[in-house]
Design a protein around this motif. Structure first.
Motif: not given
Ligand code: TYM
Length: 331
Positions: A15-16, A184-199
């Motif tokens: 991921t990005l 340090a922590k790129i966030m989820d584009l749909q829920d920017p309170t959690k980490k962007m994750s490949k899973s």
């Protein structure tokens, strides 16, 4: 020279977040440090993987490493399972680690909390940080460049090293995590309170390194923002803040510069800009990855050489560990 070790696990497409939080920061360390960059396939199998996808991804990640700017003549690029010392050292360290500290790892707690009741949790998932400690410690690593989510694991590696050193005698260097500021922590584009994750299940929540430009534009245009309507860098606007961080990590600039650039403009303009910045960064890498994947033999030559170089260092440390513990040498 001081030593750097880091890795990405091929459990999904890169991921990005992986790119900005880890890989991009590895490039610049190659001249100053002796670097080992690994593809952590043994970490990927703590959850079930489709064998042919796993093989494809390992090769793809090697191509991504090289396309992004890792140089196999400067750094050692290799696949974890090609160097058996990782698994062997991991068992020796399993006997130094304790259940309590492993149970306290937040990644383990988060991952197991998400699993439904009655689904079995592999012992590998529990022991995962010990294998990671082995990865780091057998190269006498000083610095581990990672995203903030891996910081706790690096600290555990340090604790385990310290314990081993004091129960036997000085063996390991104590490693330190190195976390980049804006990425340090790129966030989820749909829920920017959690980490962007490949899973993540929702593909709009992440950008993959190999997403085509049209997909990147679509995902960024759908990224969740807020009703403020002004481009500010604040915790009250986590979606906008995350997009600003992405731009800063790519361009190496400060958030204020981005905010100033969009004074008096709306989110539509801003998002179009963000998408173009990401495409400008990823497209050249994607083209290179495609080229590299056309010559599998050349890639194989690189991972074979990497495995040899890594093995020499790793085996030396492993022998030291075995001797101190009291295992009878074969020769
Ligand atoms: P993995 O594969 O989950 O992630 C690889 C790297 O990417 C970083 N990262 C992020 N950074 C910023 N924002 C995000 N949203 C984001 N998502 C991921 C991670 O922090 C990591 O640096 N256990 C490790 C792989 C590993 C390893 C090691 C790392 C195995 N052995 C030894 C360092 C040293 C992992 O699962 O990373």
């Amino acid at each position: 020279k001081k030593i750097v070790f880091s890795a990405i696990k091929p459990s999904g497409e890169i991921t990005l977040g992986n790119y900005l939080g880890a890989l991009k920061n590895w490039i610049g360390l190659q001249d100053e440090y002796e670097c080992f960059y690994c593809i952590a396939d043994l970490h990927a199998i703590t959850v079930r993987q489709e064998p042919k996808d796993l093989r494809r991804r390992v090769l793809e990640i090697l191509a991504i490493y090289i396309a992004a700017g890792l140089n196999h003549e400067k750094s050692t690029l290799f696949v974890q399972s090609h160097v058996p010392a990782h698994s062997e050292a991991s068992w020796l360290l399993t006997c130094t680690a304790n259940m309590g500290e492993l149970s306290r790892m937040t990644q383990y707690k988060d991952k197991t909390a998400k699993l439904k009741e009655n689904t079995s949790i592999s012992a590998g998932l529990f022991n995962y940080p010990v294998l990671m400690a082995a990865d780091i410690l057998i190269y006498n690593t000083n610095l581990v460049p990672v995203g903030v989510d891996q910081k706790q694991h690096v600290e555990l590696a340090r604790d385990i090293a310290q314990r081993f050193n004091s129960s036997y005698s000085d063996t390991f260097v104590l490693p330190e995590a190195k976390v980049s500021e804006s990425a340090a922590k790129i966030m989820d584009l749909q829920d920017p309170t959690k980490k962007m994750s490949k899973s993540d299940d929702n593909e709009n929540s992440y950008i993959l390194l190999l997403d085509p430009p049209a997909v990147i534009r679509r995902k960024i245009s759908r990224a969740v923002t807020d009703s403020v309507g002004v481009v500010n860098y604040t915790d009250e606007q986590p979606g906008v803040k995350n997009l600003i961080n992405i731009v800063c990590a790519i361009q190496g600039i400060k958030p204020e510069a981005v905010v100033a650039q969009f004074e008096g403009k709306g989110y539509k303009d801003f998002k179009e800009f963000v998408a173009e910045v990401i495409i400008g960064e990823l497209e050249p890498v994607q083209i290179k990855v495609k080229e590299l994947l056309e010559n599998k033999e050349a890639l194989a030559a690189i991972y074979r050489e990497g495995a040899q170089k890594a093995s020499r260092v790793a085996t030396r440390t492993l022998r030291k560990m075995q001797k101190k513990i009291g295992l009878l040498p074969l020769e």
